[in-house]
Design a protein around this motif. Sequence first.
Motif, PDB file in Angstrom:
ATOM      1  N   ALA A  86     -73.689  84.527  89.115  1.00  0.00           N
ATOM      2  CA  ALA A  86     -73.040  83.263  88.518  1.00  0.00           C
ATOM      3  C   ALA A  86     -73.863  82.664  87.470  1.00  0.00           C
ATOM      4  CB  ALA A  86     -73.073  82.096  89.677  1.00  0.00           C
ATOM      5  N   MET A  87     -75.269  82.549  87.523  1.00  0.00           N
ATOM      6  CA  MET A  87     -75.922  82.131  86.421  1.00  0.00           C
ATOM      7  C   MET A  87     -75.615  82.934  85.004  1.00  0.00           C
ATOM      8  SD  MET A  87     -79.999  81.202  86.131  1.00  0.00           S
ATOM      9  CE  MET A  87     -80.459  82.889  86.329  1.00  0.00           C
ATOM     10  N   ARG A  88     -75.926  84.166  85.275  1.00  0.00           N
ATOM     11  CA  ARG A  88     -75.704  84.734  84.260  1.00  0.00           C
ATOM     12  C   ARG A  88     -74.417  84.700  83.443  1.00  0.00           C
ATOM     13  NH1 ARG A  88     -77.487  90.981  84.201  1.00  0.00           N
ATOM     14  NH2 ARG A  88     -79.627  90.916  83.775  1.00  0.00           N
ATOM     15  N   HIS A  89     -73.271  84.588  84.394  1.00  0.00           N
ATOM     16  CA  HIS A  89     -71.882  84.351  83.903  1.00  0.00           C
ATOM     17  C   HIS A  89     -71.744  83.088  83.107  1.00  0.00           C
ATOM     18  CE1 HIS A  89     -67.553  84.222  83.449  1.00  0.00           C
ATOM     19  NE2 HIS A  89     -67.481  82.894  84.026  1.00  0.00           N
ATOM     20  N   ARG A  90     -72.273  81.931  83.661  1.00  0.00           N
ATOM     21  CA  ARG A  90     -72.294  80.672  83.059  1.00  0.00           C
ATOM     22  C   ARG A  90     -72.899  80.628  81.537  1.00  0.00           C
ATOM     23  NH1 ARG A  90     -72.681  78.276  88.499  1.00  0.00           N
ATOM     24  NH2 ARG A  90     -70.494  77.574  88.929  1.00  0.00           N
ATOM     25  N   LEU A  91     -74.015  81.261  81.563  1.00  0.00           N
ATOM     26  CA  LEU A  91     -74.856  81.591  80.416  1.00  0.00           C
ATOM     27  C   LEU A  91     -74.194  82.211  79.290  1.00  0.00           C
ATOM     28  CD1 LEU A  91     -78.503  82.264  81.450  1.00  0.00           C
ATOM     29  CD2 LEU A  91     -77.834  80.265  80.609  1.00  0.00           C
ATOM     30  N   GLN A  92     -73.334  82.984  79.746  1.00  0.00           N
ATOM     31  CA  GLN A  92     -72.687  83.707  78.568  1.00  0.00           C
ATOM     32  C   GLN A  92     -71.035  83.430  78.351  1.00  0.00           C
ATOM     33  OE1 GLN A  92     -74.090  87.856  78.424  1.00  0.00           O
ATOM     34  NE2 GLN A  92     -72.008  88.741  78.310  1.00  0.00           N
ATOM     35  N   MET A  93     -70.629  82.341  78.831  1.00  0.00           N
ATOM     36  CA  MET A  93     -69.215  82.020  78.961  1.00  0.00           C
ATOM     37  C   MET A  93     -68.920  81.538  77.496  1.00  0.00           C
ATOM     38  SD  MET A  93     -67.390  79.487  81.408  1.00  0.00           S
ATOM     39  CE  MET A  93     -68.312  79.912  82.803  1.00  0.00           C
ATOM     40  N   GLY A  94     -67.958  82.029  76.999  1.00  0.00           N
ATOM     41  CA  GLY A  94     -67.432  81.744  75.549  1.00  0.00           C
ATOM     42  C   GLY A  94     -67.005  83.131  74.708  1.00  0.00           C
ATOM     43  N   THR A  95     -66.253  82.869  73.720  1.00  0.00           N
ATOM     44  CA  THR A  95     -65.658  84.024  72.961  1.00  0.00           C
ATOM     45  C   THR A  95     -66.253  84.285  71.532  1.00  0.00           C
ATOM     46  OG1 THR A  95     -63.958  82.714  72.192  1.00  0.00           O
ATOM     47  CG2 THR A  95     -63.544  83.826  74.226  1.00  0.00           C
ATOM     48  N   ILE A  96     -67.125  83.495  71.344  1.00  0.00           N
ATOM     49  CA  ILE A  96     -68.052  83.478  69.813  1.00  0.00           C
ATOM     50  C   ILE A  96     -68.902  84.599  70.060  1.00  0.00           C
ATOM     51  CG2 ILE A  96     -68.744  82.455  68.048  1.00  0.00           C
ATOM     52  CD1 ILE A  96     -67.575  79.767  68.808  1.00  0.00           C
ATOM     53  N   VAL A  97     -69.024  85.725  69.650  1.00  0.00           N
ATOM     54  CA  VAL A  97     -70.057  86.889  69.522  1.00  0.00           C
ATOM     55  C   VAL A  97     -70.599  86.996  68.138  1.00  0.00           C
ATOM     56  CG1 VAL A  97     -70.554  89.092  70.437  1.00  0.00           C
ATOM     57  CG2 VAL A  97     -69.027  87.889  71.724  1.00  0.00           C
ATOM     58  N   GLY A  98     -71.545  86.271  67.903  1.00  0.00           N
ATOM     59  CA  GLY A  98     -72.237  86.437  66.534  1.00  0.00           C
ATOM     60  C   GLY A  98     -73.336  87.449  66.784  1.00  0.00           C
ATOM     61  N   ALA A  99     -73.913  87.570  65.621  1.00  0.00           N
ATOM     62  CA  ALA A  99     -75.115  88.636  65.422  1.00  0.00           C
ATOM     63  C   ALA A  99     -76.479  87.672  66.317  1.00  0.00           C
ATOM     64  CB  ALA A  99     -75.582  88.947  64.058  1.00  0.00           C
ATOM     65  N   THR A 100     -77.225  88.360  66.949  1.00  0.00           N
ATOM     66  CA  THR A 100     -78.485  87.809  67.682  1.00  0.00           C
ATOM     67  C   THR A 100     -79.199  86.986  66.588  1.00  0.00           C
ATOM     68  OG1 THR A 100     -78.557  89.628  69.079  1.00  0.00           O
ATOM     69  CG2 THR A 100     -80.454  88.408  69.107  1.00  0.00           C
ATOM     70  N   LEU A 101     -79.595  85.763  66.839  1.00  0.00           N
ATOM     71  CA  LEU A 101     -80.027  84.873  66.062  1.00  0.00           C
ATOM     72  C   LEU A 101     -81.615  84.553  66.513  1.00  0.00           C
ATOM     73  CD1 LEU A 101     -77.287  81.904  65.702  1.00  0.00           C
ATOM     74  CD2 LEU A 101     -77.665  83.877  64.288  1.00  0.00           C
ATOM     75  N   VAL A 102     -82.325  84.690  65.290  1.00  0.00           N
ATOM     76  CA  VAL A 102     -83.912  84.209  65.466  1.00  0.00           C
ATOM     77  C   VAL A 102     -83.946  82.940  65.134  1.00  0.00           C
ATOM     78  CG1 VAL A 102     -86.017  85.048  64.621  1.00  0.00           C
ATOM     79  CG2 VAL A 102     -84.359  86.730  65.120  1.00  0.00           C
ATOM     80  N   THR A 103     -84.726  82.183  65.906  1.00  0.00           N
ATOM     81  CA  THR A 103     -85.053  80.876  65.273  1.00  0.00           C
ATOM     82  C   THR A 103     -86.079  80.853  64.604  1.00  0.00           C
ATOM     83  OG1 THR A 103     -84.605  80.070  67.896  1.00  0.00           O
ATOM     84  CG2 THR A 103     -85.814  78.693  66.503  1.00  0.00           C
ATOM     85  N   VAL A 104     -85.972  79.860  63.423  1.00  0.00           N
ATOM     86  CA  VAL A 104     -86.955  79.761  62.436  1.00  0.00           C
ATOM     87  C   VAL A 104     -87.589  78.485  62.575  1.00  0.00           C
ATOM     88  CG1 VAL A 104     -87.394  79.855  59.914  1.00  0.00           C
ATOM     89  CG2 VAL A 104     -85.644  81.216  60.887  1.00  0.00           C
ATOM     90  N   LYS A 105     -89.103  78.548  62.838  1.00  0.00           N
ATOM     91  CA  LYS A 105     -89.880  77.460  63.088  1.00  0.00           C
ATOM     92  C   LYS A 105     -91.093  77.599  62.163  1.00  0.00           C
ATOM     93  CE  LYS A 105     -89.063  76.007  67.897  1.00  0.00           C
ATOM     94  NZ  LYS A 105     -89.613  75.918  69.339  1.00  0.00           N
ATOM     95  N   TYR A 106     -91.684  76.417  61.705  1.00  0.00           N
ATOM     96  CA  TYR A 106     -92.978  76.464  61.307  1.00  0.00           C
ATOM     97  C   TYR A 106     -94.064  76.521  62.255  1.00  0.00           C
ATOM     98  CZ  TYR A 106     -90.923  73.783  57.102  1.00  0.00           C
ATOM     99  OH  TYR A 106     -90.271  73.409  55.974  1.00  0.00           O
ATOM    100  N   GLN A 107     -95.025  77.162  61.805  1.00  0.00           N
ATOM    101  CA  GLN A 107     -96.129  77.609  62.607  1.00  0.00           C
ATOM    102  C   GLN A 107     -96.865  76.246  63.295  1.00  0.00           C
ATOM    103  OE1 GLN A 107     -99.644  79.580  60.580  1.00  0.00           O
ATOM    104  NE2 GLN A 107    -100.282  80.618  62.219  1.00  0.00           N
ATOM    105  N   SER A 108     -96.670  75.323  62.532  1.00  0.00           N
ATOM    106  CA  SER A 108     -97.399  74.053  63.024  1.00  0.00           C
ATOM    107  C   SER A 108     -96.417  73.202  63.775  1.00  0.00           C
ATOM    108  CB  SER A 108     -97.507  73.126  61.783  1.00  0.00           C
ATOM    109  OG  SER A 108     -96.410  73.105  60.936  1.00  0.00           O
TER     110      SER A 108
END
Length: 818
Positions: A480-502
């Motif tokens: 159930a949890m996996r299903h709720r996390l993946q609900m939706g129809t927009i499938v983009g490329a896997t995104l990487v979060t860009v953060k400052y080291q600080s």
Amino acid sequence: MNKTQLHKIAEDYFDHQGWEAFPFQKKTWDAFLAGKHGLLNAPTGSGKTYALWVAVILDYIKKHPDYKKKPKKGLKAIWITPLRSLSQEIAQASQRFVDGIDLPFTVGIRSGDTSTKERTAQRKSMPDLLITTPESLHLLLGSKDHAKIFKDCQAIIIDEWHELLGTKRGVQMELGISRLLGLSKNIRVWGISATIGNLEQAREVLLGVDENRFRESVLIKANIKKDIKVQSIIPASMDKFPWRGHLGLHLLEDVVKIINSSRSTLIFTNTRAQCELWFQSLMTKHPEFAGEVAMHHGSINKETRIWVENAIRNESLKACVCTSSLDLGVDFAPVETIIQVGGPKGVARFLQRAGRSGHRPGETSVIHFLPTHALELIEASALQKAVATQAVEDRLPYILCYDVLIQYLCTLAVSGGFYPDEIFPEVKNTFCFAAITDEEWKWCLDFIVYGSSSLQSYDEYKKVKIDDTGRYLIDDRKIAMRHRLQMGTIVGATLVTVKYQSGGYIGSVEEYFISKMDRGDVFIFAGRTLEFIRLKGMIAHVKNTTKKTNTVSSWQGSRLPLSAQLGELLRDEMENFQTGKKRTPEVKALKEIIQRQQLESIVPQKSEFLIETFKTREGYHAVFYPFEGRFVHEAMAGIIAYRVSLLKPITFSLAFNDYGFEILSDQAFDMQEILDNDLLTPEMLSQDLQASMNATEMARRQFRDIAVISGLVFTGYPNKAVKTKHLQNSSQLLFEVFRDNEPDNLLFRQAYTETFEQAIQEYRLREALERIQEQEIIWKACEKPTPFSFPIITDRLREKLSSEKLADRIKRMQLKWE
């Protein structure tokens, strides 16, 4: 209360604001009060929120004359918006109205940005109006008490319906509407759409195939005349050989003049990478714009985007470089000028962007068209004609998306379960699934229970259980949890979060781009020059740097294809440029290039199809000009190359842009033989596409998205996303299992259907070949490349060379050919 008294409540509020209700608003109020469903066709900024929210309120007052005493608690209406950025605008306008008439109603927003605390509070006590997205609506439908939440709901309003139509999010909405109609018999379904070519079909898709519901519906058109003025930015000197690759930056100073002479300007680019380059160039050449010019696209962090939107609204920004992220809805009354960089590739998109200027009824919208190469001036001229005739594209609805249906059935199973006999008639009433057979329905049910015939040995694909009463449900918490996390129809490329080291979140880029980075590499993103430090999990750590770089963050699949409507307008417009009868600035500017084209070859009329051949140091070139857009040209080039190879063993390299395509070989080939053998025919098209386009490889890539939407593969937990490579490997493995053992698998078949319908656009390719058969084919054996062929050749070179080397190479080519 009668209709006059109800109207007076709304009109008194309007008078107090200094407004007057439009006829379309009053028509909408009356239709809703009469219990009708409908589609409202109204441009952005015309008061559509007040057309439908006021209707919902007046209907409530009609049923509850003592409305000021103690309003009944619970959800009265759901407002669906495809973009989260529109939610605040709608919420503010809706709350202002109920406050203005002393009705103690509440307005709430529920989207991916809503906090857990607020969602919990909403579950305990729903607002009277809930503004949400298609994905969040389905998350609510997946909750155990969803029937109780929606039982008294009177209306569902789908905003920007033209944006959802022709997408899997639109299919998701069709299924959501079908469930709400099953839960609340009195609910009224309304859509709001900007102008599209197939408005009647848009209403049919919205309401489903129930004839009674369609008969009880209306199509209301706002009929607000919008004056749009299109002005081309024409360079002082025109290259005789127009070429692509510089993204229009040679006209940067012309843009600066427009920015300085306007109160506020939006500069629309077609891709996020182009957006980044334009912003960077403006900042580098004009540092005095710091703090006055900003950038806005979907990969920049939410806080920055909201800051930019508010800064445009309160006129503290002179200009903003943006993408389609600002196409819709957000109400920027002060924006004075719009600049479109390069062809927008679609009439509807161009009109939408033009409408951001003069964003009030009765005001003229001004849009400047900036060509990235000379031939785009013909596109500018065609767009002026489109604006005058309001010739906009159709949005074609999706049919039989089994992956979306499977996800929806799992959503219902998570919500406490469903009985197939109750749900099947609802599904069958949607436009998308009207043609689903009993066998296909049973296959989908078996799939969620057993995981299809070839996967029955693996427990991970067995998600749904059937209880003693015949109810289908998911009772496993992890599933159930996996299903709720993946609900939706927009499938983009896997995104990487860009953060400052600080610390400090900048935005997100695609994994494929960041994976090529080594420590110390420098790239431009979100208007900043950043030095890459490390990739930890799915977080890229960076720091600001003063080092120079030409590497700009890029995103895959962001190139827009030319629409069929604009292609037709281009072919029409070509005649005006050929005859020179039209005395527009665009015709005058292109006069030399057109004369040079006519000297070397011809400018094709609408009844003619041009093929040019010539020889260079690279080999033997054949260039074809269908003017159908790069997607169609890519497929057509592959088919012709394949058909020629059947006549004699030969290899080709292919190049294409929106105007035509080139096949290039190191061996001579006889064009007359191609024409004599009738290779430009729609006969055997499907079979030749299969052989020439490597349709299996394309279907394999398409299957990845289908596997994600249907839940065959899991994309991962928050901040622990599965890498794109692993997702691709998992989905490819499943694709091969189905191909070898279960070729009738509906998801496997769907991958091929989508490849031909969406990726290759077979229907447009067929229509183009049928049209070419009716045209006179003119083959010109040229001495050297022509002005029309030049952009196509340089497009191919751009894939191989850096921008500096490309510019040098093109200069040499120009000098040689002139």
